[in-house]
Design a protein around this motif. Sequence first.
Motif, mmCIF file in Angstrom:
data_model
loop_
_atom_site.group_PDB
_atom_site.id
_atom_site.type_symbol
_atom_site.label_atom_id
_atom_site.label_comp_id
_atom_site.label_asym_id
_atom_site.label_seq_id
_atom_site.Cartn_x
_atom_site.Cartn_y
_atom_site.Cartn_z
ATOM 1 N N GLN A 60 -2.625 14.369 9.996
ATOM 2 C CA GLN A 60 -2.152 14.550 8.630
ATOM 3 C C GLN A 60 -3.080 15.461 7.835
ATOM 4 O OE1 GLN A 60 -1.997 10.482 7.321
ATOM 5 N NE2 GLN A 60 0.089 10.155 8.053
ATOM 6 N N SER A 61 -4.378 15.246 7.985
ATOM 7 C CA SER A 61 -5.353 16.078 7.258
ATOM 8 C C SER A 61 -5.232 17.540 7.686
ATOM 9 C CB SER A 61 -6.772 15.569 7.504
ATOM 10 O OG SER A 61 -6.917 14.236 7.054
ATOM 11 N N ALA A 203 -3.745 0.093 7.394
ATOM 12 C CA ALA A 203 -3.604 1.414 8.008
ATOM 13 C C ALA A 203 -2.149 1.873 7.981
ATOM 14 C CB ALA A 203 -4.118 1.376 9.447
ATOM 15 N N TYR A 204 -1.226 0.972 8.249
ATOM 16 C CA TYR A 204 0.201 1.335 8.233
ATOM 17 C C TYR A 204 0.632 1.826 6.850
ATOM 18 C CZ TYR A 204 5.256 0.820 8.351
ATOM 19 O OH TYR A 204 6.615 1.054 8.233
ATOM 20 N N ASN A 205 0.280 1.088 5.818
ATOM 21 C CA ASN A 205 0.665 1.486 4.457
ATOM 22 C C ASN A 205 0.010 2.801 4.049
ATOM 23 O OD1 ASN A 205 2.270 -0.799 4.127
ATOM 24 N ND2 ASN A 205 0.578 -2.016 3.320
ATOM 25 N N TYR A 206 -1.245 2.989 4.428
ATOM 26 C CA TYR A 206 -1.966 4.218 4.069
ATOM 27 C C TYR A 206 -1.350 5.437 4.761
ATOM 28 C CZ TYR A 206 -5.826 7.572 3.875
ATOM 29 O OH TYR A 206 -6.583 8.696 3.689
ATOM 30 N N LEU A 207 -1.118 5.330 6.059
ATOM 31 C CA LEU A 207 -0.542 6.458 6.796
ATOM 32 C C LEU A 207 0.896 6.721 6.369
ATOM 33 C CD1 LEU A 207 -1.901 5.693 10.382
ATOM 34 C CD2 LEU A 207 -2.778 7.362 8.745
ATOM 35 N N GLN A 208 1.650 5.674 6.068
ATOM 36 C CA GLN A 208 3.030 5.846 5.634
ATOM 37 C C GLN A 208 3.091 6.597 4.311
ATOM 38 O OE1 GLN A 208 5.407 5.259 7.536
ATOM 39 N NE2 GLN A 208 7.289 4.785 6.435
ATOM 40 N N ALA A 209 2.189 6.296 3.392
ATOM 41 C CA ALA A 209 2.158 6.996 2.108
ATOM 42 C C ALA A 209 1.820 8.477 2.295
ATOM 43 C CB ALA A 209 1.144 6.335 1.172
ATOM 44 N N ARG A 210 0.892 8.780 3.174
ATOM 45 C CA ARG A 210 0.550 10.176 3.427
ATOM 46 C C ARG A 210 1.700 10.911 4.122
ATOM 47 N NH1 ARG A 210 -5.040 11.660 3.658
ATOM 48 N NH2 ARG A 210 -4.744 12.769 5.630
#
Length: 259
Positions: A60-61, A203-210
């Motif tokens: 993502q980055s 981690a799931y919520n963080y990656l999903q938002a990105r």
Amino acid sequence: MFIVNLLAEAASAAPQNKFGIKEMMFPDGNPNWIALSVAAILAIMSFGSFFILFTKWSDQSKIMKQYREMRGSFWKAPSLKEGAAKLEKNSAWRQIVDDGLAAEDQHSKMVNETDAHDWLHGSLARSEASINARLAAGLPFLATVGATSPFIGLFGTVVGIYRALIAIGVAGSASIDKVAGPVGEALIMTAVGLLVAVPAVLAYNYLQARNKRIAELLQSFATDVLANINSKGAVKPAIVAAAPAKPAAPAAAAPAAKK
């Protein structure tokens, strides 16, 4: 001296019970295969969760960094082909441009009359969907770990309590040291299950938002590419240029000297 000897004898006569993770995994030196299996499953889940977190965060980055770098330079190119040449070969943004140009070329070869806008829009939508699917790969594993690891740990706890109660029944003693120790050992599995679940959910919520943010950027870029192709290069998004530096104020004239 007599009192010291008496206390020493009492301490040696007191039951020396040891409780902990090692004693739970290997009671009386024998392996507890159920506890070992539960611990191994939770360890695999934890390792997989952190592996997915770091790999997806890196992907993502990289995509977001490429977007910041190409946002201005790409649209300054005279054509989409020349702009695409400035992008990294395997980047998501290069894929959208290449798919758009390929769809434009394919439409001109079609025998039946087809609306160019719908054909290009569908082609770019498929390209976006493939990129989003790659970014979402691995997230279902995180959701599964977050939902199931507490129950796996609870299963280990239930089995541990069952074994402790059976041992108490065989021994015929229900004293506090016979009950509290084994039950406390069994509860370790529930704690481990929660320690595995919480990072996975975060981690799931963080990656999903990105991923949602990247999907918005991809959709916006694909819309600009579609408009540019349909207008034969006439329509381009506004490029925010750096504000020109203000000229320095002229120095004040020195007052004339009096004669």
